[in-house]
Design a protein around this motif. Structure first.
Motif, short mmCIF file in Angstrom:
data_model
loop_
_atom_site.label_atom_id
_atom_site.label_comp_id
_atom_site.label_asym_id
_atom_site.label_seq_id
_atom_site.Cartn_x
_atom_site.Cartn_y
_atom_site.Cartn_z
N UNK A 26 33.95 -7.23 26.96
CA UNK A 26 33.10 -7.85 25.95
C UNK A 26 33.87 -8.00 24.65
N UNK A 27 33.97 -9.25 24.19
CA UNK A 27 34.61 -9.54 22.89
C UNK A 27 35.99 -8.92 22.78
N UNK A 28 36.75 -8.96 23.86
CA UNK A 28 38.11 -8.41 23.85
C UNK A 28 39.13 -9.51 23.58
N UNK A 29 40.25 -9.13 23.01
CA UNK A 29 41.36 -10.05 22.82
C UNK A 29 42.33 -9.86 23.99
N UNK A 44 33.10 -9.20 34.62
CA UNK A 44 32.41 -10.01 33.63
C UNK A 44 33.28 -10.11 32.38
N UNK A 45 33.47 -11.35 31.92
CA UNK A 45 34.22 -11.59 30.70
C UNK A 45 33.28 -12.29 29.72
N UNK A 46 32.90 -11.60 28.66
CA UNK A 46 31.91 -12.12 27.72
C UNK A 46 32.54 -12.31 26.34
N UNK A 62 33.50 -13.85 42.70
CA UNK A 62 32.20 -13.52 42.14
C UNK A 62 32.21 -13.13 40.67
N UNK A 63 33.33 -13.29 39.98
CA UNK A 63 33.40 -12.94 38.57
C UNK A 63 32.64 -13.96 37.72
N UNK A 64 32.34 -13.59 36.48
CA UNK A 64 31.68 -14.52 35.56
C UNK A 64 32.38 -14.51 34.21
N UNK A 65 32.51 -15.71 33.65
CA UNK A 65 33.09 -15.89 32.32
C UNK A 65 32.04 -16.60 31.46
N UNK A 66 31.70 -16.05 30.31
CA UNK A 66 30.73 -16.69 29.43
C UNK A 66 31.23 -16.64 27.99
N UNK A 67 31.26 -17.81 27.34
CA UNK A 67 31.76 -17.89 25.98
C UNK A 67 33.25 -17.62 25.90
N UNK A 68 33.78 -17.73 24.71
CA UNK A 68 35.20 -17.44 24.50
C UNK A 68 36.12 -18.41 25.21
#
Length: 223
Positions: A26-29, A44-46, A62-68
């Motif tokens: 979450x919110x990682x660089x 999950x990558x948020x 099955x992974x998910x990427x949202x935003x960023x």
């Protein structure tokens, strides 16, 4: 394992990932982070920064990427089965050799992305910008393609058999050996159609206004 707001840029995370666990970022660089061959099924990558992140050969089933997102992300030879990308910047991303079966792109920026050479039975795309993208040889058979810009994209050898286009654009797209058999193009902006582009549309359904524009460009008036 959760990573929240961490600066993981320019590092290798392979040794930090726990086997058989689902990971959330979450919110990682993750700028230029090395995730080559990583086991990230269901991850999950948020809202993460993904500038030139290396996912080559990673298992992202099955992974998910949202935003960023970011430019130049590398998904070469990765397993992207059932992956969802939602509102992600994937500009100039590389998907060559990636397995994209049932992957979906919704509201994504894919300007200049390269999907040519990807594998699988097809993927879904909606509400996304693929201007200047290279999809050479990709299959979108039977898909609903809604709100997608393919302006100046390379669609050579793509298979759109039975696909339905809604509020989408094909202006300037390269259509060499592109297949539109039984495709519904009434909801597509076809742009200027020279003779080669008209031949590429063989087997597709277009509307009266589109047909009139094609004929008008050849000096034929439709009344």
């Amino acid at each position: 394992m959760n990573f929240d707001g961490e600066d993981l840029s320019h590092t290798s995370l392979t040794d930090r990932l726990e086997p058989d666990e689902t990971h959330t970022f979450r919110s990682c660089d993750l700028t230029e982070t090395d995730l080559w061959g990583a086991s990230l099924a269901g991850a999950r990558f948020e809202s993460c920064v993904l500038e030139r992140t290396d996912f080559r050969k990673a298992d992202l089933d099955g992974a998910s990427f949202s935003g960023g997102g970011g430019t130049g992300i590398r998904f070469v030879d990765a397993d992207l089965v059932d992956v969802t990308f939602t509102d992600v910047d994937l500009s100039a991303a590389h998907f060559g050799g990636a397995l994209l079966t049932d992957a979906s792109f919704t509201g994504c920026r894919l300007i200049g992305a390269s999907l040519t050479g990807s594998r699988g039975t097809g993927f879904r795309v909606s509400g996304s910008n693929l201007t200047l993208a290279n999809l050479g040889g990709c299959s979108l058979r039977g898909e609903l393609i809604e709100g997608v810009r393919f302006d100046d994209a390379d669609l050579a050898g793509c298979d759109f058999t039975g696909a339905t286009f809604s509020d989408s654009r094909l202006r300037g797209a390269r259509l060499l050996k592109t297949v539109f058999a039984k495709a519904d193009l009434r909801g597509a902006d076809l742009g200027d159609c020279d003779d080669d582009r008209v031949r590429a549309l063989a087997g597709a359904t277009i509307n009266h206004a589109q047909a009139a524009a094609i004929l008008a460009a050849r000096g034929i008036n439709v009344i």
